[in-house]
Design an enzyme around this catalytic site. Structure first.
Site, PDB file in Angstrom:
ATOM      1  N   THR A 270      35.005  46.348  32.449  1.00 19.52           N
ATOM      2  CA  THR A 270      35.919  47.487  32.306  1.00 19.52           C
ATOM      3  C   THR A 270      35.251  48.579  31.475  1.00 19.52           C
ATOM      4  O   THR A 270      35.257  49.754  31.850  1.00 19.52           O
ATOM      5  CB  THR A 270      37.236  47.029  31.626  1.00 19.52           C
ATOM      6  OG1 THR A 270      37.703  45.857  32.269  1.00 19.52           O
ATOM      7  CG2 THR A 270      38.286  48.111  31.683  1.00 19.52           C
TER       8      THR A 270
ATOM      9  N   ASP B 175      34.490  34.441  32.440  1.00 19.60           N
ATOM     10  CA  ASP B 175      33.978  35.479  31.534  1.00 19.60           C
ATOM     11  C   ASP B 175      33.574  34.873  30.197  1.00 19.60           C
ATOM     12  O   ASP B 175      32.525  35.205  29.644  1.00 19.60           O
ATOM     13  CB  ASP B 175      35.046  36.567  31.295  1.00 19.60           C
ATOM     14  CG  ASP B 175      35.132  37.552  32.459  1.00 19.60           C
ATOM     15  OD1 ASP B 175      34.413  37.332  33.453  1.00 19.60           O
ATOM     16  OD2 ASP B 175      35.902  38.521  32.375  1.00 19.60           O
TER      17      ASP B 175
END
Length: 511
Positions: free
Chosen positions: A78, A375
């Protein structure tokens, strides 16, 4: 470049703005609806962009940027898009003032180098030690802080750390993700998720009357079909009488019994077969007290072979006792009232193969939990590879912005404007964090920035969790150095490439 950047304003603007609100621990999730109505709920940047139906050329480049960050680092997808969007926004202002795009691109490149060199000076070294997992767990919790699973973040962080340390080769600083399997099952709570030191497969015993639990298992891992041999040529077999049919039936049965005998003679007490076998073979297996599992997929067969130390056998004639895999326990587990069952192979010979078994109330949560733990594992893997860290919460970006601004003042050429613009763009990350946390973005950023300069403390960042403490070392908000470096390098390279574009030609436009 003016043409392309202005046409790109909509493309990157919509993509970067869309992801801005997903940044940080208070970032919001997005619901993505596919063309056939499937719903995905996530705040993982790479997943959002992958599922978005993007038409604009510059926006497509943003999607690829996020994917390359995901492939290389696994985290920070992001942030990299937010940074690239801010860099393009700043470039647009400079281009409108009449500065040549190549000078802007060069200024960005110089600024990126200064930021990366500055990062090397503010790093801390992190000791990766199997006996002291707490620092690693806290780092994984930073990654999971912005995910839907953060209410049981501690448990997921411990699972991720244990999984990576089980398969990591600390001497070579290498982690093999092939040895980690993630198995998902809807139903149950997120807290029911667990790390299994072994393999879980979504299969059951081939016959309902076979034992559901086996101890001291020696397993034959077969990739050959459990059926009588067939000629490889096209053939027809004409059965003219009942006697011929009975002979054929007897031959088939004889073949099946011979196959089962070969497995039993090798000392195996469980057969795992990649292919299926018919009811007769199944019945004979039960009669001869040989539990069997059928239709086990290729990747799962390989993982079972690695975990149990067995060899995959392509022909019955090659089956020998030394090719058998060993597991302390093989059991079936049952879920709720649905009669759904899975098979767990544990206490294996090779303890390096592990399975993360994730539960959740619906498919969306389970899939998001899978992305989240992936992640977290990527971050721990990066620490095993390179154990240098910087602090999060926007502290690293603010510190780099201060360093780039100071360096810009010493540059005599026009690039200094681009370098200052780069510093402003870096500040967009802490600004977005402050905004998403409900703080006044400009006031918060100004306060933290002035304190960083005054106290000469590069660890001061945005207090997103309202803990009353801006020092990210105290809050234990940690980012890997290679992840942050990669973000700046990838975003800068993409923006340089976009700045050098001066026209967009689509098919059929010039007609």
């Amino acid at each position: 470049a003016v043409v392309s950047t202005q046409s790109g304003h909509y493309g990157r603007g919509s993509v970067a703005q869309c992801l801005r609100s997903s940044l940080g621990p208070k970032g919001l999730d997005k619901i993505l609806v596919s063309s056939d109505g499937d719903i995905t709920v996530t705040n993982d940047g790479a997943t959002i962009l992958e599922k978005m139906d993007v038409e604009h050329q510059i926006a497509k480049l943003m999607v690829q940027l996020s994917k390359s960050q995901d492939d290389e680092i696994g985290d920070g997808t992001t942030g990299v898009v937010v940074l690239a969007g801010a860099l393009l926004e700043q470039a647009e202002i400079l281009l409108e003032r009449g500065i040549h795009p190549i000078r802007v691109a060069d200024g960005y490149e110089n600024a990126a180098q200064i930021a990366i060199e500055h990062m090397n000076t503010i790093t801390d070294t992190f000791i990766v030690d199997k006996d002291n997992k707490e620092p690693l767990v806290k780092t994984a919790m930073t990654t999971l802080g912005s995910k839907i699973v953060n209410r049981c973040g501690r448990k997921f962080a411990e699972m991720a750390v244990d999984a990576i340390l089980s398969v990591a080769d600390l001497e070579r600083k290498d982690v093999s993700f092939d040895l980690i399997k993630i198995e998902c099952k809807t139903g149950g709570k997120l807290e029911d998720s667990q790390l299994v030191k072994g393999v879980i497969i979504d299969k059951t015993m081939s016959h309902s009357q076979m034992p559901k639990e086996l101890n001291d298992v020696k397993m034959a891992i077969l990739t050959c079909a459990f059926e009588p041999p067939k000629p490889k040529t096209k053939h027809n077999l004409n059965v003219g009488s009942v006697e011929d049919y009975n002979k054929l039936h007897a031959y088939e049965k004889e073949q099946f019994i011979d196959m089962i005998k070969k497995i039993k003679d090798s000392g195996a007490n469980l057969a795992i077969c990649q292919w299926g076998f018919d009811d007769e073979a199944n019945h004979l297996c039960l009669q001869n007290e040989l539990p069997a599992v059928r239709w086990v997929g290729g990747p799962e067969i390989e993982l079972i072979a690695i975990a149990t130390g067995g060899r995959i056998v392509p022909r019955f004639s090659e089956l020998t006792p030394d090719k058998l895999g060993y597991a302390g326990k093989v059991r079936e587990i049952e879920f709720g009232t649905t009669k759904d069952r899975m098979m767990v192979i544990e206490d294996c010979k090779n303890t390096r193969a592990v399975t993360l078994f994730l539960r959740g109330s619906n498919t969306m949560i389970v899939q998001e939990a899978k992305r989240s733990i992936w992640d977290a594992m990527c971050v721990i893997r990066n620490l095993v590879r390179d154990n240098r860290i910087v602090y999060g919460g926007g502290s690293n970006e603010i510190s780099c912005a201060i360093a780039v601004s100071a360096a810009a003042d010493k540059v005599p050429s026009i690039e200094q404007y681009a370098m200052r613009a780069f510093a402003d763009a870096l500040e967009s990350v802490p600004m977005a964090l402050a905004e998403n946390s409900g703080l006044a973005p400009f006031a918060t950023l100004a306060e933290v920035k002035s304190r960083q300069i005054k106290e000469d403390n590069p660890r001061l960042g945005i207090d997103c969790m309202d803990a009353g403490e801006n020092d990210m070392k105290v809050q234990h908000v940690i980012e890997t150095l290679i992840g942050k470096k990669q973000q700046i390098m990838l975003a800068t390279q993409l923006v340089r490439m976009i700045l050098k574009i001066d026209d967009v030609r689509s098919p059929g436009e010039g007609e």
